[in-house]
Design a protein around this motif. Structure first.
Motif, PDB file in Angstrom:
ATOM      1  N   ILE D   9       0.850  -1.192   0.000  1.00 40.28           N
ATOM      2  CA  ILE D   9       0.000   0.000   0.000  1.00 40.28           C
ATOM      3  C   ILE D   9       0.888   1.245   0.000  1.00 40.28           C
ATOM      4  N   GLY D  10       0.770   2.035  -1.028  1.00 39.12           N
ATOM      5  CA  GLY D  10       1.497   3.299  -1.074  1.00 39.12           C
ATOM      6  C   GLY D  10       0.757   4.361  -0.272  1.00 39.12           C
ATOM      7  N   VAL D  11       1.461   5.035   0.609  1.00 37.10           N
ATOM      8  CA  VAL D  11       0.855   6.138   1.367  1.00 37.10           C
ATOM      9  C   VAL D  11       1.573   7.426   0.976  1.00 37.10           C
ATOM     10  N   MET D  12       0.864   8.309   0.304  1.00 34.95           N
ATOM     11  CA  MET D  12       1.446   9.561  -0.143  1.00 34.95           C
ATOM     12  C   MET D  12       0.972  10.685   0.787  1.00 34.95           C
ATOM     13  N   GLY D  13       1.667  11.796   0.783  1.00 33.99           N
ATOM     14  CA  GLY D  13       1.267  12.922   1.630  1.00 33.99           C
ATOM     15  C   GLY D  13       2.439  13.845   1.881  1.00 33.99           C
TER      16      GLY D  13
END
Lengths: 166, 166, 166, 166
Positions: D9-13
């Motif tokens: 799961i990619g978590v961007m921010g």
């Protein structure tokens, strides 16, 4: 600064190699996993990449593959974490930068590009039965380039290098 | 398919080289411009890059520099079109892919990585006074790797290769 | 430090756009060439890329294309210097870093990624009839994001920005 | 073809976000680890990256960081496997390609570039309390773009998407 939880060993080598070289790469992967280290390679389902990843995974290790591709078609089934770069050979630089120590097994022009990039980036590198003539000789004098005959010998050398850093 | 308006010649070589090698690189750049070809190199203000770009620009040529950096601080003043990649050595792949023919002058590990990438990508490459032992021998047999003693000789070889493609 | 011989204008925009947008991009390319500036874009043979390159080349300009591909199959015939990156969308960063000023024409997600990267990298950017809502509003306040209704208007804005830097 | 051993799961921010957004990112990371999934993000020691990695690592998860840098200076201590690209924002593409599903938390232009790249590359993406106006609306219609109010809601959505693929 980030402290390595786990040492990452880059294993470079050709996609098209002899059975003997694959057996050696399998042994190297097994030993890397046995030390509790992470194995990082080019991630494809052939040659040194597949053999070394299988060795590590068969022995409970984590394997990271830095793929040239943007999809999963040619990822080895022995890779636990595939990183898709979609960048072709430009990913060779990522292999080098992301490894703490590198072992170069038998390979062709692709592997030679990685050896050259490793030394340029001052990453300690061990040639495992890969004869690059005296082309990178100056780096042996700078304690960056080392030579090993067997996977066991390569692992020993890495332990020496880790001790020297402490 | 795109038809080359102008042939692009990649000139590879070290950032830190002898005066003799720089004179040779200057001559090579001059001759590339004299043929009406575009010179492409790593774009920095040192070594073979600066010398070859100066040779080309002094003779009215267009020079393209593929920089590892993301700013203009180390761009040679003899580069007419600087391409900022911000990608470090990963830009070596772009140098290779974007050149129709490549001449490798004297250099170190960085240049060796480019020679290796060129041959892996089947780009015709001429070694100009760069002795890589017999490490890339197999590519000489495949008509990809050639040898030259002088810039004139390298240019002649490129003309031969262009004719062979027609 | 390197002094720009020629100003490089990045023209971003979709591969699949309306005829009206292509006419506008052709006009923009024409005007860029008329100022003596170099046009840089994504280099492919479609949409805003092809139209703007044609505009520039028809008016004697130099056009640089930063291609996502590793071969010439999809290069626009209106590109004078194609740079093959073989890196897919990672080349969007190179487009941005290598341009002194950027004009974003109508486009989709790819163009939006380039607008975002330009602003993140503090490159002055002009939206030419591209409504991005108020999503990048803060950059308008920072004198990085500008708006134009016509190619002429965009060119005028670039002249203003150049004068402000002097 | 390669079969995912573990879902990534990619978590961007953003690197610079409110405390509230960090608490939400921490919760998201915790839940990702609790599902047995791997968390992948930009790897730096700030903002959403640090918070989400801490959440995952505190709950026994593996965290992969794709760094823009070529050294370890800005790596979060909550990253178990740092991948050093040395490619600046070009690494945003690797984040996207290497993730099976992506959650975009609050962020600025960098995060917007990743949202745009994800949708362009047809990666399912969930906006977690990130209002991008109606700019990417067309992708909601294509079942690529989704919306969540809470980390729990985002995880639920990912489970739905996984089920739909089976």
């Amino acid at each position: 600064m980030w402290q390595a939880k786990t040492i990452i060993i880059g294993v470079m080598g050709g996609g098209n190699t002899s059975n003997e070289d694959k057996i050696s790469a399998y042994g190297l992967g097994s030993l890397i996993a046995a030390q509790g280290w992470i194995l990082l390679n080019g991630g494809r389902n052939c040659g040194i990449m597949e053999a070394s990843a299988k060795g590590a995974m068969d022995n409970g290790g984590i394997t990271v593959g830095i793929l040239p591709d943007s999809d999963y078609e040619q990822v080895s089934e022995y890779i636990s974490i595939p990183i898709l770069t979609g960048m072709g050979n430009a990913r060779n630089c990522i292999n080098i930068l992301s490894s703490h120590y590198i072992v170069a097994c038998q390979g062709g022009a692709g592997t030679l590009s990685e050896i050259a990039l490793a030394l340029k980036n001052k990453k300690p590198l061990i040639l495992l039965n890969f004869d690059t003539r005296d082309l990178f000789e100056e780096y042996a004098d700078k304690d960056l380039l080392f030579f090993a005959d067997t996977p066991e010998h390569a692992i020993e050398k890495i332990h020496d290098l880790i001790k020297m850093k402490q």
